[in-house]
Motif scaffolding. Structure first.
Motif, PDB file in Angstrom:
ATOM      1  N   ASP A 194      36.784  68.760  75.269  1.00 23.91           N
ATOM      2  CA  ASP A 194      35.931  68.910  74.085  1.00 23.91           C
ATOM      3  C   ASP A 194      36.127  67.717  73.148  1.00 23.91           C
ATOM      4  OD1 ASP A 194      34.196  69.914  72.202  1.00 23.91           O
ATOM      5  OD2 ASP A 194      35.622  71.378  71.390  1.00 23.91           O
ATOM      6  N   LEU A 195      35.718  66.559  73.620  1.00 23.70           N
ATOM      7  CA  LEU A 195      35.890  65.315  72.881  1.00 23.70           C
ATOM      8  C   LEU A 195      34.718  65.061  71.948  1.00 23.70           C
ATOM      9  CD1 LEU A 195      37.016  63.182  75.938  1.00 23.70           C
ATOM     10  CD2 LEU A 195      38.483  63.768  73.996  1.00 23.70           C
ATOM     11  N   ASP A 196      34.970  64.213  70.947  1.00 25.55           N
ATOM     12  CA  ASP A 196      33.898  63.754  70.068  1.00 25.55           C
ATOM     13  C   ASP A 196      33.328  62.419  70.530  1.00 25.55           C
ATOM     14  OD1 ASP A 196      33.951  65.878  67.984  1.00 25.55           O
ATOM     15  OD2 ASP A 196      36.014  65.194  67.765  1.00 25.55           O
ATOM     16  N   GLY A 197      33.875  61.868  71.611  1.00 32.73           N
ATOM     17  CA  GLY A 197      33.332  60.634  72.155  1.00 32.73           C
ATOM     18  C   GLY A 197      34.373  59.837  72.907  1.00 32.73           C
ATOM     19  N   LEU A 198      34.009  58.600  73.204  1.00 34.37           N
ATOM     20  CA  LEU A 198      34.869  57.668  73.931  1.00 34.37           C
ATOM     21  C   LEU A 198      35.043  56.387  73.134  1.00 34.37           C
ATOM     22  CD1 LEU A 198      33.355  57.836  77.554  1.00 34.37           C
ATOM     23  CD2 LEU A 198      35.251  59.194  76.624  1.00 34.37           C
ATOM     24  N   GLU A 199      36.125  55.691  73.408  1.00 35.40           N
ATOM     25  CA  GLU A 199      36.325  54.345  72.871  1.00 35.40           C
ATOM     26  C   GLU A 199      36.737  53.440  74.025  1.00 35.40           C
ATOM     27  OE1 GLU A 199      38.596  53.243  69.051  1.00 35.40           O
ATOM     28  OE2 GLU A 199      39.984  52.639  70.637  1.00 35.40           O
ATOM     29  N   PHE A 200      36.128  52.266  74.084  1.00 29.64           N
ATOM     30  CA  PHE A 200      36.510  51.254  75.068  1.00 29.64           C
ATOM     31  C   PHE A 200      37.312  50.171  74.348  1.00 29.64           C
ATOM     32  CE2 PHE A 200      32.592  52.139  77.961  1.00 29.64           C
ATOM     33  CZ  PHE A 200      33.182  53.327  78.381  1.00 29.64           C
ATOM     34  N   ASP A 201      38.561  50.056  74.734  1.00 31.29           N
ATOM     35  CA  ASP A 201      39.475  49.101  74.113  1.00 31.29           C
ATOM     36  C   ASP A 201      39.466  47.816  74.939  1.00 31.29           C
ATOM     37  OD1 ASP A 201      41.563  47.654  73.097  1.00 31.29           O
ATOM     38  OD2 ASP A 201      43.104  49.199  73.393  1.00 31.29           O
ATOM     39  N   THR A 226      26.972  54.326  79.804  1.00 37.81           N
ATOM     40  CA  THR A 226      27.872  55.247  79.118  1.00 37.81           C
ATOM     41  C   THR A 226      27.187  55.885  77.928  1.00 37.81           C
ATOM     42  OG1 THR A 226      29.789  53.931  79.808  1.00 37.81           O
ATOM     43  CG2 THR A 226      30.120  55.465  78.000  1.00 37.81           C
ATOM     44  N   ARG A 227      26.406  55.103  77.195  1.00 39.10           N
ATOM     45  CA  ARG A 227      25.669  55.660  76.067  1.00 39.10           C
ATOM     46  C   ARG A 227      24.728  56.783  76.525  1.00 39.10           C
ATOM     47  NH1 ARG A 227      26.837  56.416  71.531  1.00 39.10           N
ATOM     48  NH2 ARG A 227      26.294  58.491  72.231  1.00 39.10           N
ATOM     49  N   LYS A 228      24.031  56.566  77.636  1.00 34.82           N
ATOM     50  CA  LYS A 228      23.117  57.582  78.158  1.00 34.82           C
ATOM     51  C   LYS A 228      23.892  58.800  78.653  1.00 34.82           C
ATOM     52  CE  LYS A 228      19.537  54.259  79.451  1.00 34.82           C
ATOM     53  NZ  LYS A 228      18.804  53.594  80.557  1.00 34.82           N
ATOM     54  N   LYS A 240      24.828  66.896  68.407  1.00 32.55           N
ATOM     55  CA  LYS A 240      23.806  65.906  68.064  1.00 32.55           C
ATOM     56  C   LYS A 240      24.081  64.576  68.744  1.00 32.55           C
ATOM     57  CE  LYS A 240      22.341  67.813  63.609  1.00 32.55           C
ATOM     58  NZ  LYS A 240      22.230  67.562  62.150  1.00 32.55           N
ATOM     59  N   ARG A 241      25.344  64.173  68.777  1.00 29.64           N
ATOM     60  CA  ARG A 241      25.685  62.887  69.362  1.00 29.64           C
ATOM     61  C   ARG A 241      27.174  62.841  69.636  1.00 29.64           C
ATOM     62  NH1 ARG A 241      23.127  57.760  69.554  1.00 29.64           N
ATOM     63  NH2 ARG A 241      24.494  55.935  69.468  1.00 29.64           N
ATOM     64  N   LEU A 242      27.543  62.214  70.718  1.00 30.27           N
ATOM     65  CA  LEU A 242      28.935  61.903  71.000  1.00 30.27           C
ATOM     66  C   LEU A 242      29.139  60.409  70.761  1.00 30.27           C
ATOM     67  CD1 LEU A 242      29.498  64.023  74.233  1.00 30.27           C
ATOM     68  CD2 LEU A 242      30.305  64.530  71.924  1.00 30.27           C
ATOM     69  N   LEU A 243      30.258  60.081  70.155  1.00 28.14           N
ATOM     70  CA  LEU A 243      30.494  58.716  69.698  1.00 28.14           C
ATOM     71  C   LEU A 243      30.870  57.784  70.844  1.00 28.14           C
ATOM     72  CD1 LEU A 243      32.679  59.543  66.562  1.00 28.14           C
ATOM     73  CD2 LEU A 243      30.236  58.982  66.589  1.00 28.14           C
ATOM     74  N   LEU A 244      30.538  56.526  70.658  1.00 30.27           N
ATOM     75  CA  LEU A 244      31.028  55.460  71.536  1.00 30.27           C
ATOM     76  C   LEU A 244      31.489  54.318  70.636  1.00 30.27           C
ATOM     77  CD1 LEU A 244      31.552  54.261  74.286  1.00 30.27           C
ATOM     78  CD2 LEU A 244      29.179  53.480  74.370  1.00 30.27           C
ATOM     79  N   GLY A 245      32.791  54.065  70.637  1.00 35.76           N
ATOM     80  CA  GLY A 245      33.366  52.981  69.839  1.00 35.76           C
ATOM     81  C   GLY A 245      33.935  51.894  70.719  1.00 35.76           C
TER      82      GLY A 245
END
Length: 427
Positions: A194-201, A226-228, A240-245
């Motif tokens: 149950d994540l709020d999104g992903l981050e690519f470091d 990944t965005r899609k 509504k949206r899951l984050l991508l940082g």
């Protein structure tokens, strides 16, 4: 051999089968303001595991480590969970960290948690949801932390060492097989937790792909896919949206000028986004990402990226800019200088004031908030059985903990900078 995305028939099948390529249904007016997260704390994947030790590795001990971490009041916890493979969770796609690292204390601690029916990511998500803190799973892209052992740390790496970037201890996503494996990793983790999104470091290490001048389009393709995938997952989950940082280099283009970053390592540790194959202009222009953390890597103070140029690039876009602030004074060498202790008022005040000044510089440059990397403020006496990262002393750790709780508000940082008080009295 370099591959272009037009020669990847196998990936087309995978994308249709695993990640439906549907447009995100909600309009931008329904999205949260990505400039108002306040602060983003990127936490190392195994520092809590090291802190709780194999003997004390229970779910409750791990939860307490996360609780202390969240006492630093981040707006987002970006928990590092993969390199991208191996990973710090139980996976059917990637190799769990303890599978090939079980002889090490962090591997033993994770194995103990698995024996209890859980894993570090599940526990981190649980605590973040309880505390109301956004949690994104951060992947160290093309990590080389383990040297040549990186390949032996995962099943996929052991079987595909020939798909490496030449001369490097990391795999090359220019190869379709590597690319597809990573997309499956991202799809699994966002579906399972149950994540709020992903981050690519893209900043912890610095060789992201072979021939970046040409193959940068492959990394951008990965961002688009990944965005899609995140947008489709958000629909299924009723979000509504899951984050991508993304964590990226300290400047957009051009050669690194040592005069602009005194004390910092040169290339390839620090270079431009363009040189690393990170087409940050496209990522922001298409709003593929929700936030960007430009950064150097472990620089001495001030050690700040060129924040203003990222802010300018993001004008008119719902993309937040969160430059990374580091906790390392240029006047304190952990090998030769004594650490900062709580009873050393002079050094405590100097550390407090200079760190606040650096944060305020970010805001003057237009930053929307602040990001940090591996501060591990929970690694203090009494917070975990075996505190780590105390090379600068318990005094500096206590100051980091307190300042992290203020840094989302420039006015609060300024007031603390001007106050005579060093640390608030314990409640």
């Amino acid at each position: 051999m370099n591959h272009t995305i037009n020669t990847w028939p196998g990936f087309v099948v995978f994308a249709v089968a695993v990640i439906p390529l549907m447009q995100f249904g909600c309009g931008s007016d329904e999205r949260a303001d990505n400039r108002k997260f306040g602060s983003i704390l990127n936490n190392d994947g195994n520092n809590i595991l090291f802190g709780i030790t194999p003997e004390a590795a229970t779910p409750e001990a791990y939860r307490k480590g996360v609780e202390h971490l969240l006492d630093a009041k981040p707006g987002i916890l970006a928990q590092s969970i993969g390199q991208p493979d191996p990973v710090f969770y139980l996976s059917q796609v990637a190799s769990p960290w303890f599978r090939h690292r079980g002889m090490h204390p962090d591997g033993q601690a994770m194995k103990a948690l698995a024996g209890a029916g859980t894993d570090p990511l599940a526990l981190t998500v649980e605590v973040c949801k309880k505390r109301g803190v956004l949690i994104v799973a951060s992947f160290r892209m093309n990590a080389e932390d383990l040297g040549h052992g990186n390949f032996d740390s995962s099943d996929f790496g052991r079987a595909n060492k020939h798909l490496r970037i030449e001369g490097r201890n990391c795999l090359d996503p220019a190869h379709p097989k590597v690319y597809e494996h990573r997309m499956k990793i991202f799809a699994e983790v966002i579906e399972k937790y149950d994540l709020d999104g992903l981050e690519f470091d893209y900043k912890r290490w610095h060789h992201m792909i072979s021939n970046p001048a040409e193959n940068h389009v492959i990394l951008t393709r990965m961002l688009r896919e990944t965005r899609k995938m995140l947008d489709e997952a958000a629909k299924r989950k009723g979000r509504k949206r899951l984050l991508l940082g993304v964590r990226v280099q300290q400047q957009i283009s051009g050669a690194l000028n040592p005069e602009h970053f005194p004390g910092a390592n040169g290339a390839p540790f620090n270079q431009s986004c363009d040189a690393a194959g990170l087409d940050i202009k496209t990522w922001i222009d298409e709003e593929l990402v929700d936030y960007v953390c430009p950064s150097l890597f472990w620089p001495p103070w001030p050690g700040l990226p060129r924040t203003a140029e990222f802010v300018e690039l993001a004008k008119g876009k719902n993309v937040g800019i969160y430059p990374t602030v580091w906790p390392r004074p240029e006047w304190l060498n952990k090998k030769t200088d004594p650490p900062i202790e709580r009873d050393d008022a002079e050094l405590m005040r100097r550390y407090k004031n200079e760190l606040c000044d650096i944060i305020l510089t970010c805001y003057r440059d237009g930053a929307d908030g602040i990001s940090t990397y591996n501060w591990t403020p929970h690694h203090q006496k009494g917070m975990v059985p075996e505190p780590g990262r105390h090379e600068w002393g318990d005094g500096s750790k206590a100051l980091q903990m307190h300042i992290h709780g203020l840094m989302s508000d420039a006015a609060a940082v300024k007031a603390y900078r001007n106050a005579q008080e060093i640390l608030p009295a314990a409640p």
